[in-house]
Design an enzyme around this catalytic site. Structure first.
Site, PDB file in Angstrom:
ATOM      1  N   GLU A 115      21.828   1.814   1.057  1.00 34.81           N
ATOM      2  CA  GLU A 115      20.683   2.206   0.222  1.00 34.81           C
ATOM      3  C   GLU A 115      19.499   1.278   0.470  1.00 34.81           C
ATOM      4  O   GLU A 115      19.703   0.116   0.778  1.00 34.81           O
ATOM      5  CB  GLU A 115      21.080   2.090  -1.273  1.00 34.81           C
ATOM      6  CG  GLU A 115      22.315   2.866  -1.616  1.00 34.81           C
ATOM      7  CD  GLU A 115      22.842   2.579  -3.032  1.00 34.81           C
ATOM      8  OE1 GLU A 115      22.090   2.057  -3.866  1.00 34.81           O
ATOM      9  OE2 GLU A 115      24.018   2.893  -3.271  1.00 34.81           O
ATOM     10  N   LYS A 117      16.687  -1.246  -0.824  1.00 35.05           N
ATOM     11  CA  LYS A 117      16.607  -2.092  -2.025  1.00 35.05           C
ATOM     12  C   LYS A 117      15.219  -1.890  -2.625  1.00 35.05           C
ATOM     13  O   LYS A 117      14.214  -2.371  -2.108  1.00 35.05           O
ATOM     14  CB  LYS A 117      16.836  -3.557  -1.689  1.00 35.05           C
ATOM     15  CG  LYS A 117      16.908  -4.405  -2.944  1.00 35.05           C
ATOM     16  CD  LYS A 117      17.517  -5.751  -2.685  1.00 35.05           C
ATOM     17  CE  LYS A 117      17.875  -6.469  -3.976  1.00 35.05           C
ATOM     18  NZ  LYS A 117      16.769  -6.724  -4.854  1.00 35.05           N
ATOM     19  N   ASP A 119      12.006  -2.038  -4.927  1.00 37.81           N
ATOM     20  CA  ASP A 119      11.365  -3.199  -5.534  1.00 37.81           C
ATOM     21  C   ASP A 119      10.706  -2.803  -6.848  1.00 37.81           C
ATOM     22  O   ASP A 119       9.516  -2.525  -6.915  1.00 37.81           O
ATOM     23  CB  ASP A 119      10.349  -3.788  -4.556  1.00 37.81           C
ATOM     24  CG  ASP A 119      10.086  -5.242  -4.848  1.00 37.81           C
ATOM     25  OD1 ASP A 119      10.761  -5.806  -5.734  1.00 37.81           O
ATOM     26  OD2 ASP A 119       9.207  -5.822  -4.202  1.00 37.81           O
ATOM     27  N   TYR A 225      14.684   5.950  -9.283  1.00 41.74           N
ATOM     28  CA  TYR A 225      15.806   6.390  -8.452  1.00 41.74           C
ATOM     29  C   TYR A 225      17.085   5.810  -9.042  1.00 41.74           C
ATOM     30  O   TYR A 225      17.145   4.619  -9.341  1.00 41.74           O
ATOM     31  CB  TYR A 225      15.678   5.906  -7.007  1.00 41.74           C
ATOM     32  CG  TYR A 225      14.713   6.706  -6.171  1.00 41.74           C
ATOM     33  CD1 TYR A 225      14.638   8.098  -6.266  1.00 41.74           C
ATOM     34  CD2 TYR A 225      13.882   6.068  -5.252  1.00 41.74           C
ATOM     35  CE1 TYR A 225      13.755   8.829  -5.483  1.00 41.74           C
ATOM     36  CE2 TYR A 225      12.989   6.801  -4.466  1.00 41.74           C
ATOM     37  CZ  TYR A 225      12.932   8.173  -4.590  1.00 41.74           C
ATOM     38  OH  TYR A 225      12.057   8.888  -3.822  1.00 41.74           O
ATOM     39  N   LYS A 327      18.490  -8.509   2.818  1.00 37.70           N
ATOM     40  CA  LYS A 327      17.051  -8.533   2.545  1.00 37.70           C
ATOM     41  C   LYS A 327      16.212  -8.595   3.822  1.00 37.70           C
ATOM     42  O   LYS A 327      16.638  -9.148   4.826  1.00 37.70           O
ATOM     43  CB  LYS A 327      16.718  -9.763   1.684  1.00 37.70           C
ATOM     44  CG  LYS A 327      17.391  -9.781   0.320  1.00 37.70           C
ATOM     45  CD  LYS A 327      16.594  -9.084  -0.741  1.00 37.70           C
ATOM     46  CE  LYS A 327      15.414  -9.876  -1.216  1.00 37.70           C
ATOM     47  NZ  LYS A 327      15.713 -10.760  -2.330  1.00 37.70           N
ATOM     48  N   CYS A 421     -27.322 -18.439   9.010  1.00 41.21           N
ATOM     49  CA  CYS A 421     -26.220 -17.995   9.861  1.00 41.21           C
ATOM     50  C   CYS A 421     -25.558 -19.218  10.509  1.00 41.21           C
ATOM     51  O   CYS A 421     -26.250 -20.041  11.121  1.00 41.21           O
ATOM     52  CB  CYS A 421     -26.735 -17.039  10.933  1.00 41.21           C
ATOM     53  SG  CYS A 421     -25.487 -16.688  12.176  1.00 41.21           S
ATOM     54  N   CYS A 424     -26.374 -18.808  14.572  1.00 40.77           N
ATOM     55  CA  CYS A 424     -27.718 -18.842  15.174  1.00 40.77           C
ATOM     56  C   CYS A 424     -28.771 -19.377  14.203  1.00 40.77           C
ATOM     57  O   CYS A 424     -29.953 -19.402  14.532  1.00 40.77           O
ATOM     58  CB  CYS A 424     -28.111 -17.452  15.670  1.00 40.77           C
ATOM     59  SG  CYS A 424     -28.476 -16.310  14.331  1.00 40.77           S
ATOM     60  N   CYS A 439     -26.154 -11.868   8.737  1.00 38.70           N
ATOM     61  CA  CYS A 439     -27.095 -12.639   9.544  1.00 38.70           C
ATOM     62  C   CYS A 439     -28.177 -11.667   9.998  1.00 38.70           C
ATOM     63  O   CYS A 439     -27.879 -10.547  10.410  1.00 38.70           O
ATOM     64  CB  CYS A 439     -26.363 -13.218  10.752  1.00 38.70           C
ATOM     65  SG  CYS A 439     -27.465 -13.658  12.109  1.00 38.70           S
ATOM     66  N   CYS A 445     -28.448 -13.362  17.881  1.00 36.96           N
ATOM     67  CA  CYS A 445     -27.312 -14.171  17.422  1.00 36.96           C
ATOM     68  C   CYS A 445     -26.176 -14.060  18.432  1.00 36.96           C
ATOM     69  O   CYS A 445     -25.692 -12.964  18.719  1.00 36.96           O
ATOM     70  CB  CYS A 445     -26.860 -13.702  16.043  1.00 36.96           C
ATOM     71  SG  CYS A 445     -25.404 -14.559  15.443  1.00 36.96           S
TER      72      CYS A 445
END
Ligand code: IVH
Length: 681
Positions: A115, A117, A119, A225, A327, A421, A424, A439, A445
């Site tokens: 199955e 697992k 969460d 489930y 796991k 910036c 530049c 910028c 740049c």
């Protein structure tokens, strides 16, 4: 209506709605349209409002939640709710199997129920004479909290069991969880309202079950489930018959099928394996599917299937010897935010990047994560030197989920954004309504220049063979190129005399550039890197305007006639072609490059015109982009996400949440074969 007739009608509606819920939520086969369902529900609600004394305990109307509680009462579990031990590697799994064989003094193989697992949160549901009467959390395993009213609102949990073949008292154990899609939309709503949102679907499910007001829980779209059975017995009235063990199959898997037949949802990925050898495959399979599943999981669970063997094996402390979780590597870990740097992207966007103390998470070592923008930093409330939770799920880029405030050190520093910036030194600005700082240097740049050239050369753009990101950086750093057009002026000598470049790599690049000179109009438009003009938009522009000149000269109004092009994209395009430094480069490129003339197709040749398709899952006979191109050639639009506007979902193997969503919306689903038939028709 006389009371007698009302009672009969109410029972009839309850029975029908129970049946429709079962068909919809458990069998995945709705038998009536939503409108009919809604009509019946409204009729029932009206009758219950008029005759509250006739409202049944298991009425489906109760799924909307009831009166808020002051606190949760306690429930003592008739049979304790157990936990699971964990294994993390094939060796640990083998050791688990050996322990079982040693204890059973047997070398025989045994079947295993495999199955995912889930969460979420373990919950025990109690049915008395087929009617849902109570739900409790695990708590300490012996005593949990009474969350009946919240669980009652979970759509897939039947308030009355199907059929009549069930014990008087039946406890079903399973996991309440929040499907990924519900979690995403819940968090989006929270963020819109300026709230914090939940860190993950598990916390969201827990938070929802902890609501004292079941009306709130009802809106949260939780799911369930079943994965086991708790207490099974006869009611006091039938006490002389004792516990009704005969009802139960001698196989765990069969038991799950039994409770499924009673209308409780069972995880569709559950499988019965013949022996322990098959476990590794199942684990890998589920790990592969993980991102596509519509619910969150953190591993797999393996249970000895035969109940007699389970009884022989028994328990240690709080966990059975006959089952274990296997796991997946953790997707969330704690680490330290050591610094924040600022990166300048192709469009000038300045992105804060978290420099993290390297941490192994989700199967790789992570040392950087994007912090997106100032809003995200504010939302997280993050400071340098904070301990943070970092998440790396599947192939998704690592994310900082939250800060562990309790661990904030004294030397924590707030994160300040640059005022110019960092590459530049041009001015930075934030456009109205945008969270992103940019910028203003444009192609002046160096960072923007590099990113623009990388994009131009990338696979979906001109796909220039022999020109990777590193080489682009080197070429710009060494002053050999400033714009994409400069690429085509490179000579073999230029390249082969660069550091770490041999003649072969230089040949490769020069050849790659030669090949790239011939392309398509759509790819050329995409390669220019105009803001928010992705592949689809570029291809729509090409199909609509048919020539590059027409695109270049189009007004915002004309551009907005193109599918997918809204006000903002139209503005971006006009702005792009309005800037002289762009026009210079574009004209140079036009002189060098060529693409075939687009043939205009008549509507007869576009049988899929105005039909929107989404492709999901793995296709076996053709690649995704091949399928996309074939559909588009017939006039179809191919989109990335399912919505009410989608006409067809093409579901390949292992299709996940998009398929579920499409089914929920009643979108037609095609198999790969059906799509191919359609293309070839
Ligand atoms: S069986 C007797 N099966 O994992 C064993 N548990 O770590 C009882 N869980 O508290 C649990 N998926 O909340 C079982 N397929 C599954 C599960 C599962 C998730 C959770 C459950 C349990 C925890 C133990």
């Amino acid at each position: 209506m006389s009371e007698q007739v009302t009672i009969i009608r109410m029972a009839e509606i309850c029975q029908l709605i129970h049946q429709y819920n079962h068909q919809y939520y458990v069998l995945d086969e709705p038998s009536v349209p939503d409108a009919e369902y809604d009509r019946l529900m409204r009729e029932l609600l009206a009758l219950e409002a008029e005759f509250p004394q006739l409202k049944a305990l298991d009425s489906p109307s109760q799924k909307v939640g009831g009166i808020a509680l002051k606190s949760f009462s306690q429930v003592t579990h008739q049979l304790p709710m157990l936990s699971l031990d964990n294994v993390f590697s094939p060796d640990e799994w083998q050791a688990f199997v050996k322990r079982i064989k040693d204890r059973l003094k047997s070398e025989y193989d045994f079947s295993i129920c495999a199955e995912p697992k889930l969460d979420g949160l373990a919950v025990s549901l109690r049915y008395e004479n087929g009617v849902f009467v109570q739900a409790a959390t695990r708590g300490d395993g012996n005593v949990g909290e009474n969350i009946t009213e919240n669980v009652r609102t979970i759509k897939s949990i039947p308030l009355r069991l199907q059929g009549s073949d069930y014990p008087d008292i039946l406890e079903v154990r399973g996991e309440v969880f929040m499907p990924k899609a519900s979690f995403e939309s819940l968090n989006q709503q929270a963020i819109k309202k300026g709230e914090k949102g939940f860190a993950n679907p598990r916390n969201a499910a827990a938070g929802s079950l902890r609501q004292l007001d079941s009306k709130v829980a009802a809106k949260r779209n939780l799911a369930f489930y079943a994965y086991g059975i708790g207490y099974v017995g006869a009611s006091e009235a039938n006490d002389d018959e004792g516990i009704d063990e005969t009802w139960l199959a001698n196989s765990h898997y069969q038991r799950l099928c039994q409770i499924k037949a009673l209308g409780l949802p069972m995880c569709p990925e559950v499988k019965l394996l013949d022996n322990a050898e098959q476990v590794e495959n199942f684990y890998q399979d589920i790990l592969q599917q993980r991102d596509d599943l519509s619910y969150e999981i953190d591993g797999t669970v393996f249970k000895v299937d035969n109940i007699e063997l389970q009884v022989q094996l028994g328990f240690v402390a709080r966990a059975p010897r006959w089952a274990t979780a296997y796991k997946f590597p953790a997707q969330e870990e704690l680490t330290l935010l050591e610094a924040v740097d600022f990166q300048v992207g192709r469009t000038g966007a300045i992105t804060p990047v978290a420099r993290l103390k390297p941490i192994f998470v989700g199967g790789v070592t992570v040392s950087n994560a994007t912090l997106h923008n100032q809003d995200e930093i504010n939302r997280l409330g993050i400071q340098i030197n904070d301990t943070v939770i970092i998440r790396r799920a599947g192939d998704v880029i690592p994310q900082i989920v939250s800060v562990v405030i309790e661990r904030r050190p004294e030397n924590a520093q707030t994160i300040s954004f640059p005022t110019e910036c960092p590459v530049c030194q041009s001015a930075v600005m934030k456009a109205e309504g945008e969270a992103v700082l940019r910028c203003t240097g444009g192609l002046y740049c160096q960072a923007q220049r590099k990113e623009a050239i990388k994009h131009f050369a990338s696979r979906k753009a001109l796909d220039i063979d022999g020109l990777g990101d590193k080489l682009v950086e080197q070429l710009v750093d060494e002053g050999l190129i400033k714009t994409p057009a400069d690429l085509f002026k490179l000579t073999e000598l230029d390249v082969s005399t660069m550091e770490r470049m041999g003649k072969k790599s230089a040949d490769n690049l020069i050849n790659g550039l030669l090949v790239a000179k011939t392309t398509t109009l759509a790819k050329f438009v995409y390669a220019l890197g105009i803001r928010e003009v992705g592949e689809t938009t570029a291809s729509n522009l090409a199909l609509y305007f048919l020539s590059f000149d027409a695109i270049k000269l189009a007004t915002e109004e004309q551009l907005q006639q193109v599918p997918d092009v809204g006000v903002i994209v139209a503005k971006n395009i006009v702005n792009f072609f309005g800037q002289s430094h762009n026009i210079e480069v574009v004209e140079e490129l036009e002189a060098i490059m060529s693409w075939p003339v687009i043939e205009v197709k008549s509507d007869d040749e576009l049988p899929l015109k105005d039909q929107t398709f989404v492709i999901t899952g793995t296709l076996n006979q053709m690649g995704r982009s091949e399928a996309k191109a074939a559909l588009q050639a017939l006039g179809a639009k191919v989109s990335g996400s399912v919505s009410a506007k989608t006409h067809y979902l093409v579901a390949g193997e292992k299709a996940g949440s998009k398929l579920t969503k499409a089914q929920g919306l009643g979108v037609a689903v095609l198999t790969e074969d059906e799509m191919i038939t359609l293309i070839n028709a």
